[in-house]
Scaffold this motif. Sequence first.
Motif, short mmCIF file in Angstrom:
data_model
loop_
_atom_site.label_atom_id
_atom_site.label_comp_id
_atom_site.label_asym_id
_atom_site.label_seq_id
_atom_site.Cartn_x
_atom_site.Cartn_y
_atom_site.Cartn_z
N ALA A 199 0.81 -1.22 0.00
CA ALA A 199 0.00 0.00 0.00
C ALA A 199 0.85 1.26 0.00
N ASN A 200 2.14 1.12 -0.21
CA ASN A 200 2.99 2.30 -0.28
C ASN A 200 3.81 2.26 -1.56
N ALA A 201 4.18 3.45 -2.05
CA ALA A 201 4.98 3.56 -3.27
C ALA A 201 6.43 3.21 -2.97
N PRO A 202 7.18 2.78 -3.98
CA PRO A 202 8.57 2.36 -3.75
C PRO A 202 9.43 3.43 -3.08
N HIS A 203 9.23 4.70 -3.42
CA HIS A 203 10.11 5.72 -2.84
C HIS A 203 9.91 5.86 -1.34
N THR A 204 8.74 5.46 -0.81
CA THR A 204 8.50 5.54 0.63
C THR A 204 9.03 4.32 1.36
N VAL B 92 -0.30 3.79 -5.90
CA VAL B 92 -0.27 4.47 -7.19
C VAL B 92 -0.40 5.98 -7.01
N ILE B 93 -1.29 6.41 -6.11
CA ILE B 93 -1.46 7.84 -5.86
C ILE B 93 -0.18 8.44 -5.31
N GLU B 94 0.46 7.76 -4.35
CA GLU B 94 1.73 8.25 -3.81
C GLU B 94 2.79 8.35 -4.90
N HIS B 95 2.81 7.36 -5.77
CA HIS B 95 3.78 7.35 -6.87
C HIS B 95 3.53 8.52 -7.83
N MET B 96 2.26 8.76 -8.15
CA MET B 96 1.94 9.87 -9.05
C MET B 96 2.39 11.20 -8.46
N GLN B 97 2.15 11.38 -7.18
CA GLN B 97 2.57 12.64 -6.55
C GLN B 97 4.09 12.77 -6.56
N PHE B 98 4.79 11.69 -6.24
CA PHE B 98 6.25 11.71 -6.17
C PHE B 98 6.87 12.01 -7.53
N LYS B 99 6.28 11.43 -8.60
CA LYS B 99 6.82 11.61 -9.95
C LYS B 99 6.25 12.85 -10.66
#
Length: 361
Positions: free
Chosen positions: A161-166, A241-248
């Motif tokens: 439930a978390n993006a890779p960068h986190t 996915v939402i976390e990833h979109m924000q990060f990228k």
Amino acid sequence: MTSTPAAAGPFKITVQPSGRAFEANAHETILAAGIRQGVGLPYGCKDGACGSCKCRMLEGRVEHGPHQSKALSAEEAAAGLILTCCGVPQSDVVLESRQVTDESGYPIKRMPARVSSLARLSHDVMLVRLQLPANDAMRFHAGQYIEFILRDGARRSYSMANAPHTAAGQPGAVPPVGPGVELHIRHMPGGKFTDHVFGAMKEKEILRIEGPYGSFFLREDSDKPIVLLASGTGFAPIKAVIEHMQFKSITRPAVLYWGGRRPADLYMDDWLRAKQAEMPNLAYVPVVSNALPEDGWTGRTGFVHRAVLEDLPDLSGHQVYACGAPIVVDSARADYTREAGLPPEEFYADAFTTEADKAQP
């Protein structure tokens, strides 16, 4: 005259239009062979129950193992569709799967994981954070899942439930802090694993995991607007996915429809509303199907996948990413392609198939 026995393989499997190719050994399913060689074919349950791995065979012959008719009907099989999770090649095979890309295969690893924290998100959803080894990072796409390997060899699958960068750890710390992943686990009373999670599981417990698995992740080579569809804990990979979109800094328009039986089932509603305030491109539509008077619910009601069609009757220019109960995912796939013109190859899904679902005839 004696007949010539069928060849025992290995057979070459080619996936179009990407041109990716790999070999399947004798009696090995196409999906298992692809996973073993890092080719990211789409799949969900891996047990012939959900149909997520269904694709078109352009050339060749396969024999199917046991599977449910809802995953592959006789008519679909006659039209050349196969299930790669239980299809064993009998010759070289050419498949069509537009979800296979050059980037989709991260190496699958087996490793120990330590429970770093447990927190109730609702009466029946537990947030479990796992700490992974600091010296053996697992690379994954936002939206993929891991499998727990239980002591008797049984497996249970849960989306990260978390993006890779986190998930990055602190290898220079003393002692080193390993990377971590977040899981949202719903209690299924009588379930061998979830009864343990909600009963005896303690922090610092060591578990065995394997991953990453799954072909559910954002296709970043498109600029189409995005519909995110979640039911229940199907929100977990959507959150990643939402976390990833924000990060990228991905600014494609995106709208999330999240459905639950009652408002409490939307267990990270506050998190989503805060994220919506940070991301001008993100809209959020909560949908409740069985609210009671004491809930005081004044928002959208009904089936969450139908709420999408009420707002977006034309999906021909969209991508849809759907996660949750098989009935929601299957209904969305059928209705969106039939009623709203969604191209079938633009529907990406991860159906949360339980052991009870797999046991159905």
